[in-house]
Design a protein around this motif. Structure first.
Motif, PDB file in Angstrom:
ATOM      1  N   THR A 166     -14.877  21.378 -22.646  1.00  9.60           N
ATOM      2  CA  THR A 166     -14.707  21.480 -24.093  1.00  9.60           C
ATOM      3  C   THR A 166     -13.995  20.224 -24.569  1.00  9.60           C
ATOM      4  O   THR A 166     -12.971  19.835 -23.995  1.00  9.60           O
TER       5      THR A 166
ATOM      6  N   ARG B 202     -12.068  19.764 -37.941  1.00  7.76           N
ATOM      7  CA  ARG B 202     -12.275  19.995 -36.510  1.00  7.76           C
ATOM      8  C   ARG B 202     -13.726  19.732 -36.123  1.00  7.76           C
ATOM      9  O   ARG B 202     -14.658  20.152 -36.830  1.00  7.76           O
TER      10      ARG B 202
ATOM     11  N   GLY C 261     -12.589  18.488 -28.210  1.00  8.28           N
ATOM     12  CA  GLY C 261     -12.383  18.688 -29.641  1.00  8.28           C
ATOM     13  C   GLY C 261     -11.462  17.651 -30.233  1.00  8.28           C
ATOM     14  O   GLY C 261     -10.516  17.186 -29.585  1.00  8.28           O
TER      15      GLY C 261
ATOM     16  N   GLU D 220     -15.814  20.176 -32.410  1.00  5.50           N
ATOM     17  CA  GLU D 220     -15.645  20.632 -31.030  1.00  5.50           C
ATOM     18  C   GLU D 220     -16.999  20.756 -30.348  1.00  5.50           C
ATOM     19  O   GLU D 220     -17.934  21.331 -30.906  1.00  5.50           O
TER      20      GLU D 220
ATOM     21  N   GLU E 208      -7.377  17.271 -25.946  1.00  2.00           N
ATOM     22  CA  GLU E 208      -8.709  17.269 -26.556  1.00  2.00           C
ATOM     23  C   GLU E 208      -9.803  17.650 -25.559  1.00  2.00           C
ATOM     24  O   GLU E 208     -10.824  18.208 -25.929  1.00  2.00           O
TER      25      GLU E 208
END
Length: 408
Positions: free
Chosen positions: A314, A325, A316, A327, A272
């Motif tokens: 990043t 989703r 997510g 993100e 993630e």
């Protein structure tokens, strides 16, 4: 499967008499060859209204004049497949005519009519071939030829505030590139690339220097890919040689080595969260326009040298069946630029001049939040972007403008 043709016809309209029709036709010729043809036309008058107040006077409404644009774009492409590879070829043509709207002077509305015009023609042909030869080697070849024509007219018979200028410029560019990739083991790959580019510029001007430029680029790079860590490093060698017909008109030769290091890391198995960072040393040679365009060019311009630093991440997650989703992407960057090239306007919108700022620092942040929803057979995506950037000139510590925002 079974479909051989796609056809898309669209038309858009907008404010200021804007009309924009377009066409796209894609066709599968054989199992291994397909084609694409697209065309687009855009026209706008650019006549928008604006209000301002005269000193010791009244509010008034003016209409922006000579801001019209007419542009045509046509493209054609072929795509093919070969054993362990692919190729593609493309031809592109663009034609436009536009006006240069000038300043609106508050005390004398309508005095400066600004009838300057510009015509452009841009044509290029390019091709690319990629093939994998065995499990550990692949190569890529690219080639391109481009022709650009520009005609600029400023006629004092139409606008008495300007001087007569009627210039035509023609640029030619040829380019070829070869890249070789060696995948020695699963987690290590090496690459070696070489590019050559030739440019020339001509104009119907007295005393024009008619420059030619030969650019050689060579890059060696390595990539390491592990389960959680990816590393990339490269070294670019750049050699630029300018030649002019007029003695002393050249900007001179330049030779530089510039490195890049990029890293990304996933601290958790679920993937993630990804952390990333890079450092780049960038060498930017002034373009032909920067150096040699009349009223614009400055052959004494120095190249830009930049140190770029970036960190980001990043993150997510997949919360539910409906909210598929979420993100978040974040980047923070800091740039140090020596001899930054900027453009400053002069007497009109065509004649700008190029200058170096001795030392510039740029700090910035980019944020992006993206979501994807699914419900009742529908997909809905929403994205929010935020950018903050501060670019400051620190050339002269004694100047009262030291630390000020860089212009333009």
């Amino acid at each position: 499967p079974g479909k051989v043709t796609n056809l898309n016809i669209a038309i858009k309209g907008g404010s200021f008499e804007t009309i924009n029709p377009s066409l796209l036709w894609e066709n599968r010729i054989t199992d291994k060859i397909s084609s694409s043809v697209s065309a687009e036309y855009m026209s706008t008058s650019g006549k928008y209204k604006f209000r301002y107040a005269k000193r010791d006077g009244y509010d008034t409404t003016e209409v922006r004049e000579n801001g019209d644009v007419n542009a045509l774009r046509i493209e054609g492409a072929l795509f093919g497949k070969v054993h362990n590879g692919e190729w593609k070829a493309k031809v592109y043509y663009y034609n436009s005519e536009r006006g240069y709207p000038g300043a609106a002077v508050r005390e004398e509305p309508g005095k400066f009519r600004h009838q300057d015009r510009q015509w452009d023609d841009n044509l290029f042909v390019q091709a690319s071939f990629r093939k994998r030869a065995g499990k550990s080697y692949s190569f890529l070849l690219n080639a391109k030829y481009a022709y650009d024509y520009l005609h600029y007219l400023s006629d004092p018979r139409l606008d008495e505030t300007t001087m007569y200028v009627n210039n035509r410029y023609r640029q030619h560019q040829s380019y070829i590139s070869s890249a070789n990739l060696f995948s020695l083991i699963d987690w290590l790959s090496l690459s070696l690339s070489a590019d050559f580019q030739w440019n020339t510029l001509s104009a119907d001007l007295t005393g024009f220097v008619y420059p030619q430029r030969y650019t050689f680029l060579t890059a060696a790079a390595a990539s390491v890919r592990r389960s959680k860590l990816n590393l990339q490093a490269s070294l670019l060698h750049t050699y630029v040689k300018d030649v002019t017909e007029k003695a002393g008109g050249s900007a001179g030769d330049k030779l530089e080595f510039t490195p890049t290091i990029i890293a990304s890391y996933r601290p958790f198995d679920q993937k993630e969260l990804t952390l990333r960072a890079f450092y780049k040393r960038v060498f930017r040679m002034p373009t032909f326009n920067d150096l040699y365009y009349t009223f614009i060019g400055n052959k004494y311009l120095k190249p830009e040298y930049t140190n770029q630093y970036n960190i980001g991440f990043t993150y997510g997650i997949n919360p539910s069946k409906r909210l598929v989703r979420v993100e978040l992407q974040t980047d923070f960057y800091y740039n140090q630029i020596q001899d930054k090239i900027i453009a400053m306007p002069t007497s009109n919108q065509f004649r700008w001049t190029m200058l170096n700022l001795g030392y510039v620092e740029i700090r910035g942040m980019d944020l992006a939040l993206q979501t994807l929803w699914k419900f009742a057979g529908w997909d809905l995506s929403a994205r929010l972007n935020y950018t903050y950037q501060k670019a400051q000139d620190f050339t002269d510590p004694q100047s009262k403008y030291n630390g000020g925002q860089i212009p333009y």
